[in-house]
Design a protein around this motif. Sequence first.
Motif, PDB file in Angstrom:
ATOM      1  N   LEU A 139     -45.417 -23.995   1.796  1.00 12.89           N
ATOM      2  CA  LEU A 139     -46.677 -24.650   1.173  1.00 12.89           C
ATOM      3  C   LEU A 139     -46.450 -25.956   0.850  1.00 12.89           C
ATOM      4  N   SER A 140     -47.173 -26.800   1.091  1.00 14.15           N
ATOM      5  CA  SER A 140     -47.256 -28.233   0.975  1.00 14.15           C
ATOM      6  C   SER A 140     -48.291 -28.711  -0.060  1.00 14.15           C
ATOM      7  N   GLN A 141     -48.905 -29.815   0.268  1.00 10.02           N
ATOM      8  CA  GLN A 141     -50.300 -30.138  -0.450  1.00 10.02           C
ATOM      9  C   GLN A 141     -51.263 -30.913   0.488  1.00 10.02           C
TER      10      GLN A 141
ATOM     11  N   ASN B 255     -48.776 -18.011  -5.607  1.00 11.55           N
ATOM     12  CA  ASN B 255     -49.087 -17.760  -4.270  1.00 11.55           C
ATOM     13  C   ASN B 255     -48.240 -16.453  -3.871  1.00 11.55           C
ATOM     14  N   GLY B 256     -46.880 -16.828  -4.095  1.00 16.53           N
ATOM     15  CA  GLY B 256     -45.951 -15.659  -3.667  1.00 16.53           C
ATOM     16  C   GLY B 256     -46.515 -14.399  -3.833  1.00 16.53           C
ATOM     17  N   LEU B 257     -47.075 -14.106  -5.160  1.00 12.26           N
ATOM     18  CA  LEU B 257     -47.395 -12.623  -5.532  1.00 12.26           C
ATOM     19  C   LEU B 257     -48.659 -12.298  -4.773  1.00 12.26           C
TER      20      LEU B 257
ATOM     21  N   ALA C 261     -31.743 -14.672  -5.955  1.00 10.99           N
ATOM     22  CA  ALA C 261     -31.113 -15.994  -5.593  1.00 10.99           C
ATOM     23  C   ALA C 261     -31.914 -16.930  -6.206  1.00 10.99           C
ATOM     24  N   ASP C 262     -31.204 -18.213  -6.272  1.00 12.28           N
ATOM     25  CA  ASP C 262     -31.638 -19.344  -7.083  1.00 12.28           C
ATOM     26  C   ASP C 262     -31.442 -20.667  -6.177  1.00 12.28           C
ATOM     27  N   PHE C 263     -32.682 -21.417  -6.062  1.00  9.39           N
ATOM     28  CA  PHE C 263     -32.465 -22.640  -5.234  1.00  9.39           C
ATOM     29  C   PHE C 263     -31.604 -23.478  -5.737  1.00  9.39           C
TER      30      PHE C 263
END
Length: 284
Positions: free
Chosen positions: A99-101, A11-13, A49-51
């Motif tokens: 973005l959920s589901q 999705n991000g791209l 960055a990293d979650f």
Amino acid sequence: MILVTGATGNNGLEILKRLASQNVQARAMVRNRDRARAIADLGIEMVEADFDLPETLPSVLAGVDRAFLVTNSTEYAEAQQLAFVEAAKQTGVKHIVKLSQFAANADSPVRFLRYHAAVESAIQSTQMAYTFLRPNLFMQGLLNFRSLIVEQNTFYAAIGDARVSVVDVRDIADVAVAALTEAGHEGKIYDLTGSQALTHTEMAEYLSAALKRQIAFVDIPPKQMREAMVGFGMPVWQADGLIEDYAHYRRNEAAAIASGIEDATGKAPRQFKDFAHDYATAFS
Ligand SMILES: NC(=O)c1ccc[n+]([C@@H]2O[C@H](COP(=O)([O-])OP(=O)(O)OC[C@H]3O[C@@H](n4cnc5c(N)ncnc54)[C@H](OP(=O)(O)O)[C@@H]3O)[C@@H](O)[C@H]2O)c1
């Protein structure tokens, strides 16, 4: 400034491609810029960055008004997303598009649907505006079966003849871009589905027509699907989550057709035959 997380993902791209083509100022959060060539090619600013390292989040969030939040579904996803929400709150983000589901619910037997509901609820308890995108099964998920389809003309899943209103990731990206760049999507929860609820056998028929060769779908027991996924190296938590997800599909709980794509963008969803046509070379 708009921030897109999960920038190298499905999705991000797609979202970044749209923002770049509209000349919207955006920043991509990446773990490793050397693995993010596609984003560099778009001319989009990248910040590492990293979650899992919350101390890296304030710098990527500096000056950000609106953020698109996605992680992949792992046992760490809930904690990763909650850390991001907290950091966004602290740095003054005004609007989170998450973005959920489809069917996210705190009481669901599906672990992915529970963690998405928990994050949605945490976002709603802040002062930030929110837009929740709840897509159904991605059409592009079939790309995970690419080598099987190329080599054996077959794909497998534990889904029987259940119908699922599968959705094209390109439509999800269109909705995300609308929510990130236009007013009027605050406080909205969009159920994102395609316009047809299809069985996997019907998807195989559409693929056969687009690829001009016979593609078969074979239903398999959940145990066999789980063993195959773990055998391919998928972590057990994730494989068990996907088995829960497919049991939910099998119960026909993901067959409803929703109007979220049209509501958010004014356009009808892409159809599965369009996906099969547009991605034909990927399966050839
Ligand atoms: N698949 C479906 O059919 C479906 C249906 C409905 C909803 N969903 C939801 O869609 C979401 C997945 O979306 P997607 O397919 O677009 O994602 P994806 O392609 O799996 O990409 C995940 C992204 O997250 C990044 N990431 C992973 N761990 C990270 C970390 N620790 N710090 C920073 N970034 C990290 C990855 O970056 P790297 O390049 O660094 O790895 C990648 O860009 C899940 O929440 C899932 O529940 C999926």
